[in-house]
Design an enzyme around this catalytic site. Structure first.
Site, PDB file in Angstrom:
ATOM      1  N   SER A  35       8.776  26.555  16.509  1.00 25.63           N
ATOM      2  CA  SER A  35       7.910  27.385  17.323  1.00 25.63           C
ATOM      3  C   SER A  35       8.230  27.337  18.813  1.00 25.63           C
ATOM      4  O   SER A  35       9.236  27.862  19.249  1.00 25.63           O
ATOM      5  CB  SER A  35       6.468  26.984  17.083  1.00 25.63           C
ATOM      6  OG  SER A  35       5.773  28.047  16.520  1.00 25.63           O
TER       7      SER A  35
ATOM      8  N   ASP B 121      20.189  32.375  24.811  1.00 23.02           N
ATOM      9  CA  ASP B 121      20.411  33.804  25.063  1.00 23.02           C
ATOM     10  C   ASP B 121      20.713  34.100  26.523  1.00 23.02           C
ATOM     11  O   ASP B 121      21.408  35.078  26.840  1.00 23.02           O
ATOM     12  CB  ASP B 121      19.190  34.610  24.623  1.00 23.02           C
ATOM     13  CG  ASP B 121      19.127  34.783  23.116  1.00 23.02           C
ATOM     14  OD1 ASP B 121      20.031  34.283  22.419  1.00 23.02           O
ATOM     15  OD2 ASP B 121      18.174  35.417  22.629  1.00 23.02           O
TER      16      ASP B 121
ATOM     17  N   LYS C  37      10.121  28.828  12.691  1.00 19.51           N
ATOM     18  CA  LYS C  37       8.702  29.174  12.672  1.00 19.51           C
ATOM     19  C   LYS C  37       8.451  30.116  13.848  1.00 19.51           C
ATOM     20  O   LYS C  37       8.249  29.679  14.976  1.00 19.51           O
ATOM     21  CB  LYS C  37       7.862  27.902  12.778  1.00 19.51           C
ATOM     22  CG  LYS C  37       6.399  28.078  12.353  1.00 19.51           C
ATOM     23  CD  LYS C  37       5.577  28.694  13.432  1.00 19.51           C
ATOM     24  CE  LYS C  37       4.120  28.802  13.052  1.00 19.51           C
ATOM     25  NZ  LYS C  37       3.310  29.449  14.082  1.00 19.51           N
TER      26      LYS C  37
END
Length: 577
Positions: A320, A331, A345
């Site tokens: 999470s 990224d 998750k």
């Protein structure tokens, strides 16, 4: 509503007003019929959906009524309806759950990382309750409690036979209220200490320090993501920076350890990312069914340092919020991700307050990294016999290629795939057996009682000898997998009286000798890792920081990260390929 992603298990619930619930069911059904009739121009499929929903609720009311009136025994209907709520939510996803008033309070403690208590962690070992850690600066430390103490009574209530949850409830209470503990410590007479409960706020920074032998490479671990995680992290970074200045050693890089981090609050993940990336950088987007449930999040403040080399460590239990941070760092090409593919998750939960102090933690959206990757690891058919969620579309969550800010390839498929795969070695079955029985902890408490100073490396022989003698007093016998399989074979042969069985018993005795020799070899091979774990546990009974530094010295993933940061050419190449 607060968006978060930590699962609180459902508990058994009791009620007292059975037929009030039946009236509510009938009212809801009537309302849905009216809703369907209120839109005469709606498509027939929408009308059908309303009809199916109302019919199902009407059927639930009929079933409940029949059970209440005709079941052989008297039934607690409220309890049954609560179970029905749990059952409905189980058809959705593992994170959508109903919370009663107690669970709702516990969720608040979890997301704020604070509670009314004394600042200790406890565990049940060998039928007793032990203090397994003491938080600095809170009542337990002030009163002199330490790791390894055994609690025998709280406020005069004996703890023998009490569950761990029951003991926790005895320790917790209102801020400002007293609590009296009866304590047994090795080498001393039992004693009593009286403490006053405070609002304990725990830092989510587990450990922050410069690595030994690596100059200015800083290490910080985060245990979860709570309200103040961003503040906690900035404070730790500031302290490390001041330490670097005082030692005249420039900070050369940062290792952010998110292994074993189960997640927490979305806003906290954005704040933590903001310490490393430029202001205004995208971190995560959430997409739900409605425009109101879809939103993008970016950092809002200046970073601690956006140029220092950064390595983020993750493993299969990083979930999470930990995945949000790792995905954004990857990224944005801000740092190197090292470890194992994360848990996957990527579902957003909103806490919706309900009457009578209850709450509904409901999945309302999904997480996407800045490149557009879905974090959620889509499972197959995990919803049981009745599908209520649409099946995954072809290609959704597949290993699709995405591009980072500098056009590097990264892959979807759920979870975050590291740039460098590095795994922690699995503990040997022998070490697992010792830890499962709490023997390392119990011996550490015994050692601490008779040694005022932490063990030095020169004390290794004495430590090993002490532990061996301790295992003898505990009558510990290690049974390997081969031992257990052989025992099963012996039981099968015991009832047989045939010649074949007698021959098999002869073979069994030969195998018994071989397996015993193999067991000793297995224990011998594990001796190094057992000593390392034993020394770390003993140090933890003196000082958590000493134990953490000892663990880092033997952590292969941390070593790998520090090597990559130290080699600037390798680091830059990983972020540009």
């Amino acid at each position: 509503m607060r968006q978060l992603h930590s699962k609180t298990p459902s508990a058994e619930r009791m009620g007292t007003a059975p037929f009030g619930s039946l009236k509510a069911v009938a009212f809801i059904a009537a309302g849905l019929f009216a809703l369907g009739a209120a839109a005469p121009g709606a498509a027939s499929t929408r009308d059908d959906r309303y009809f199916e929903t109302a019919r199902s609720i009407d059927l639930m009311g009929d079933v409940t009524r029949q059970v209440a009136e005709s079941y052989v025994d008297t039934v607690d209907i409220s309890r049954m309806l609560y179970s029905g709520i749990d059952g409905m939510l189980e058809t959705l996803d593992p994170y959508s759950v109903f919370l009663d008033s107690e669970e709702s309070r516990e969720l608040g403690d979890l997301t704020s990382n604070q509670y009314a208590g004394i600042g200790v962690t406890i565990a049940a070992l060998d039928g007793s309750i032990y203090v397994t850690s003491v938080e600095k600066g809170w009542p337990a430390e002030t009163a002199g409690l330490r790791t390894g103490d055994r609690l025998t009574a709280i406020n005069g209530v004996l703890l023998a036979g009490k569950s761990l949850d029951a003991v926790r409830e005895l320790i917790r209470g209102n801020v400002g209220s007293p609590v009296t503990l009866r304590v047994q410590r090795h080498g001393t007479e039992p004693f009593t200490c009286r403490l006053v409960r405070e609002e304990v706020r725990l830092s989510t920074v587990g450990h922050a320090a410069f690595l030994d032998g690596n100059g200015g490479i800083a290490y910080i671990s985060l245990t979860s993501f709570a309200d103040r995680s961003g503040v906690d992290l900035k404070s730790a970074l500031g302290q490390l920076q001041r330490e670097a200045v005082s030692r005249a050693i420039p900070m050369q890089g940062i290792i952010l350890d998110l292994r074993e981090n189960p997640g927490g609050l979305l806003d906290a993940a954005v704040d933590v990312t903001g310490s490393f990336v430029a202001k205004g950088s995208p971190v995560v987007s959430i997409r739900g069914r409605s425009a109101a449930a879809s939103r993008s999040y970016a950092t809002s403040g200046p970073p601690f340092d956006a140029s220092l080399p950064l390595a983020v460590l993750i493993n299969a239990r990083s979930a999470s919020a930990a995945e949000i941070v790792a995905g954004a760092v990857q990224d944005l090409d801000r740092g190197v991700i090292i470890g194992e593919r994360s848990f996957g998750k990527g579902l957003v939960q909103s806490v919706i307050r309900l009457p009578y102090e209850n709450a509904l933690k409901l999945t309302t959206a999904k997480y996407y990294t800045p490149s557009g990757r879905l974090i959620q690891k889509e499972a197959g058919d995990a919803h049981g016999s009745r599908d209520v969620l649409p099946r995954k579309k072809a290609g959704e969550g597949s290993a699709e290629v995405f591009r980072t800010a500098s056009n590097r390839k990264v892959f979807g498929g759920g979870g975050i795939l590291p740039d460098i795969i590095a795994t922690d070695p699995e503990p040997s079955p022998y070490l697992e057996s010792l830890e499962r029985k709490g023997l390392l902890f119990l011996h550490a408490a015994l050692w601490r009682a008779s040694h005022p100073q932490p063990p030095a490396p020169a004390d290794s022989a004495a430590l090993v000898q002490s532990f061996s003698g301790f295992l003898e007093t505990q009558e510990f016998t290690y049974r390997s997998l081969a031992d257990r399989k052989l025992e099963e074979l012996k039981k099968l042969l015991a009832g047989e009286k045939t010649d074949a069985a007698k021959q098999a018993m002869a073979v069994y005795r030969t195998m018994e000798v071989e397996i015993a020799a193999g067991r000793e070899r297995e224990i011998g091979r594990a001796s190094g890792e057992v000593y390392t774990a034993l020394r770390e546990e003993v140090l933890r009974h003196y000082d958590e920081r000493l134990a953490a530094m000892e663990g880092l010295r033997h952590d292969p993933v941390v070593r790998k990260a520090s090597e990559i940061i130290a080699r600037s050419r390798t680091y830059r190449k990983l972020l540009s390929r």
